[in-house]
Structure formats: C-alpha cells, structure tokens
Motif scaffolding. Structure first.
Motif, PDB file in Angstrom:
ATOM      1  N   LEU A 174       0.826  -1.207   0.000  1.00  0.00           N
ATOM      2  CA  LEU A 174       0.000   0.000   0.000  1.00  0.00           C
ATOM      3  C   LEU A 174       0.861   1.258   0.000  1.00  0.00           C
ATOM      4  O   LEU A 174       0.580   2.218  -0.730  1.00  0.00           O
ATOM      5  N   TRP A 175       1.897   1.250   0.830  1.00  0.00           N
ATOM      6  CA  TRP A 175       2.794   2.413   0.897  1.00  0.00           C
ATOM      7  C   TRP A 175       3.450   2.640  -0.455  1.00  0.00           C
ATOM      8  O   TRP A 175       3.559   3.778  -0.918  1.00  0.00           O
ATOM      9  N   GLU A 176       3.892   1.564  -1.094  1.00  0.00           N
ATOM     10  CA  GLU A 176       4.552   1.677  -2.405  1.00  0.00           C
ATOM     11  C   GLU A 176       3.593   2.243  -3.444  1.00  0.00           C
ATOM     12  O   GLU A 176       3.944   3.132  -4.216  1.00  0.00           O
ATOM     13  N   TRP A 177       2.361   1.730  -3.467  1.00  0.00           N
ATOM     14  CA  TRP A 177       1.397   2.186  -4.466  1.00  0.00           C
ATOM     15  C   TRP A 177       0.981   3.629  -4.221  1.00  0.00           C
ATOM     16  O   TRP A 177       0.767   4.377  -5.182  1.00  0.00           O
ATOM     17  N   GLU A 178       0.869   4.018  -2.960  1.00  0.00           N
ATOM     18  CA  GLU A 178       0.574   5.422  -2.649  1.00  0.00           C
ATOM     19  C   GLU A 178       1.669   6.333  -3.181  1.00  0.00           C
ATOM     20  O   GLU A 178       1.398   7.412  -3.721  1.00  0.00           O
ATOM     21  N   ARG A 179       2.919   5.906  -3.044  1.00  0.00           N
ATOM     22  CA  ARG A 179       4.044   6.701  -3.542  1.00  0.00           C
ATOM     23  C   ARG A 179       3.996   6.797  -5.064  1.00  0.00           C
ATOM     24  O   ARG A 179       4.201   7.875  -5.637  1.00  0.00           O
ATOM     25  N   ILE A 180       3.703   5.673  -5.734  1.00  0.00           N
ATOM     26  CA  ILE A 180       3.635   5.678  -7.193  1.00  0.00           C
ATOM     27  C   ILE A 180       2.523   6.593  -7.679  1.00  0.00           C
ATOM     28  O   ILE A 180       2.701   7.379  -8.625  1.00  0.00           O
ATOM     29  N   ILE A 181       1.360   6.521  -7.035  1.00  0.00           N
ATOM     30  CA  ILE A 181       0.230   7.367  -7.427  1.00  0.00           C
ATOM     31  C   ILE A 181       0.562   8.837  -7.225  1.00  0.00           C
ATOM     32  O   ILE A 181       0.249   9.686  -8.076  1.00  0.00           O
ATOM     33  N   ALA A 182       1.214   9.161  -6.105  1.00  0.00           N
ATOM     34  CA  ALA A 182       1.605  10.554  -5.847  1.00  0.00           C
ATOM     35  C   ALA A 182       2.572  11.047  -6.907  1.00  0.00           C
ATOM     36  O   ALA A 182       2.457  12.191  -7.391  1.00  0.00           O
ATOM     37  N   GLU A 183       3.527  10.209  -7.304  1.00  0.00           N
ATOM     38  CA  GLU A 183       4.478  10.595  -8.333  1.00  0.00           C
ATOM     39  C   GLU A 183       3.787  10.790  -9.683  1.00  0.00           C
ATOM     40  O   GLU A 183       4.115  11.711 -10.437  1.00  0.00           O
ATOM     41  N   GLN A 184       2.819   9.922  -9.972  1.00  0.00           N
ATOM     42  CA  GLN A 184       2.093  10.048 -11.237  1.00  0.00           C
ATOM     43  C   GLN A 184       1.292  11.348 -11.275  1.00  0.00           C
ATOM     44  O   GLN A 184       1.250  12.027 -12.308  1.00  0.00           O
ATOM     45  N   ARG A 185       0.664  11.684 -10.156  1.00  0.00           N
ATOM     46  CA  ARG A 185      -0.113  12.924 -10.098  1.00  0.00           C
ATOM     47  C   ARG A 185       0.793  14.141 -10.228  1.00  0.00           C
ATOM     48  O   ARG A 185       0.432  15.121 -10.897  1.00  0.00           O
ATOM     49  N   GLN A 186       1.962  14.073  -9.601  1.00  0.00           N
ATOM     50  CA  GLN A 186       2.907  15.182  -9.701  1.00  0.00           C
ATOM     51  C   GLN A 186       3.397  15.331 -11.133  1.00  0.00           C
ATOM     52  O   GLN A 186       3.521  16.449 -11.646  1.00  0.00           O
ATOM     53  N   GLN A 187       3.675  14.213 -11.787  1.00  0.00           N
ATOM     54  CA  GLN A 187       4.125  14.254 -13.174  1.00  0.00           C
ATOM     55  C   GLN A 187       3.034  14.810 -14.079  1.00  0.00           C
ATOM     56  O   GLN A 187       3.290  15.613 -14.980  1.00  0.00           O
ATOM     57  N   VAL A 192       0.832  19.258 -17.400  1.00  0.00           N
ATOM     58  CA  VAL A 192      -0.211  20.251 -17.684  1.00  0.00           C
ATOM     59  C   VAL A 192       0.361  21.656 -17.602  1.00  0.00           C
ATOM     60  O   VAL A 192       0.097  22.506 -18.446  1.00  0.00           O
ATOM     61  N   SER A 193       1.187  21.888 -16.555  1.00  0.00           N
ATOM     62  CA  SER A 193       1.803  23.193 -16.387  1.00  0.00           C
ATOM     63  C   SER A 193       2.706  23.522 -17.570  1.00  0.00           C
ATOM     64  O   SER A 193       2.719  24.642 -18.086  1.00  0.00           O
ATOM     65  N   GLY A 194       3.470  22.524 -18.028  1.00  0.00           N
ATOM     66  CA  GLY A 194       4.352  22.729 -19.165  1.00  0.00           C
ATOM     67  C   GLY A 194       3.585  23.027 -20.433  1.00  0.00           C
ATOM     68  O   GLY A 194       4.008  23.841 -21.262  1.00  0.00           O
ATOM     69  N   THR A 195       2.423  22.399 -20.616  1.00  0.00           N
ATOM     70  CA  THR A 195       1.596  22.647 -21.795  1.00  0.00           C
ATOM     71  C   THR A 195       1.065  24.072 -21.798  1.00  0.00           C
ATOM     72  O   THR A 195       1.065  24.758 -22.822  1.00  0.00           O
ATOM     73  N   VAL A 196       0.619  24.549 -20.626  1.00  0.00           N
ATOM     74  CA  VAL A 196       0.112  25.907 -20.501  1.00  0.00           C
ATOM     75  C   VAL A 196       1.209  26.919 -20.813  1.00  0.00           C
ATOM     76  O   VAL A 196       1.005  27.894 -21.538  1.00  0.00           O
TER      77      VAL A 196
END
Length: 212
Positions: A174-187, A192-196
C-alpha cells in the motif's frame, strides 16, 4: 517492494466443516492445515443412504482435485496444476477456493487479466475470501492500476487476522502504491503546467486573451 519481492508461497486453505463454500479464516498462502475437510463422518450412514453415498463420492473427488492442484501449484508445476484446477471448477463451480488457486496459476503463467477474473469471481462467491483480494491486488499492480490494487489490498487487510504474517507485506505494498500514485499525479501536474507555458510562449507578443 517489487512484485517479485511480494510473491507468495502457496498452500491451500482449510475448508468450512458445514459447507464447501465457507468463510476462509486463514489466507491461502499462510495456512498450517491445507486439506479439505469432509462434511461426512463414518457414522453418517453413507453406506445405507444412496444420496449420502453419492454426496460423499462427489466430495472425495473435489478434495482429491483440490489437494492435487494445490500441491502442484506449490511445486511450480503450473501446467498440471492448471489442468487439475480447471477440472475442479468445472465440477464444483461454486467453490471459491478453486478459483483462487486457479487465479494464482494464471497469474504465474502471465495471464494477468484471466487471473483477475478468477480472483474477482472467487470474492463474488464468498466476500470473506481474503486470498482472492490479495491475488486481485497483485494482478491490478501488474496492470499498473494502482488505485484498484490499493482497494483490493485494503480488503485483504480488513479480513485478515492480526497475526497474519502477510499483513506487513500488504501494508508495504500500500505504501509503495501510494508513492507511485503521488508521483504520477505530480508528473501529470507538471505536464499540464508545461503545456500551458508552451501555449503562452507561442502566443504573439501583446495579444490579449479573448473575453466572452
């Protein structure tokens, strides 16, 4: 932990005394007693009751296939284990443990989506089948659906006994998947910011935004 590090050591569960489709108290891969228990005793009158005799013969056939498939699974004989377990679910289509074992065989053979269907069907048959949730979590992880994997693993944790040795691995996953999801959201946020910024850079100097 990686998927390889979280691999389980397979053994079959103890079945309910009252029914082949009962609540499993210990995980498939962490049970000290793995033989299916018979619902019939020597004094049940099976010899004098044709229906009881037929039921006993059927249960013995189920038990033999189940134990044979579980043994082959533990030994890594996946092809033969699959044959036995596919026969098992054909003759006992309401036995969730059969689908769980078959799910792990399919998972080890790389048939992830098929294994997921087997795990999910097992938990439909018995919502207390914790092993099915664990297997489904691993399958969703391999499919990179970490949100779904977390939901399945939380169900496994909720249904597990406090002394279950796999709880630590489940919480680590669970801890690993939470970290992966957080990294994906940050990416995603960075993309999106780069596109703008790119759109703004391409706009001619002095051009004003349209206002409706």
């Amino acid at each position: 932990l990686t998927t390889e590090q979280k691999k389980v050591s397979f053994s079959a569960p103890t079945m309910s005394e009252s029914s082949l489709v009962g609540h499993v108290q210990q995980p498939l891969f962490n049970s000290d007693q793995w033989r299916l228990k018979s619902s019939y005793s020597a004094s049940s009158g099976a010899n004098s009751n044709p229906q009881a005799h037929a039921d006993l013969q059927f249960e013995q056939q189920v038990r033999v296939l189940f134990e044979h498939g579980a043994n082959l699974l533990r030994q890594g004989e996946l092809v033969r284990a699959r044959q036995a377990l596919e026969m098992l679910v054909q003759i006992a289509p309401r036995l969730p443990e059969g689908y769980v074992n078959l799910g792990f065989v399919l998972y080890e053979q790389g048939e992830t989506e098929a294994s997921l269907r087997a795990f999910n069907y097992a938990t439909q048959l018995n919502s207390y089948q914790s092993n099915g949730y664990y297997g489904a979590a691993l399958a969703y992880e391999r499919l990179q659906d970490y949100e779904a994997a977390m939901g399945q693993m939380r169900s496994f944790i909720h249904l597990s006994q406090p002394d279950n040795s796999f709880l630590a691995k489940a919480r680590s996953a669970l801890w690993e998947w939470e970290r992966i999801i957080a990294e994906q959201r940050q990416q995603h946020s960075s993309d999106v910011s780069g596109t703008v910024e790119s759109v703004s850079a391409d706009r001619p100097e002095g051009e004003a935004d349209a206002v409706n």
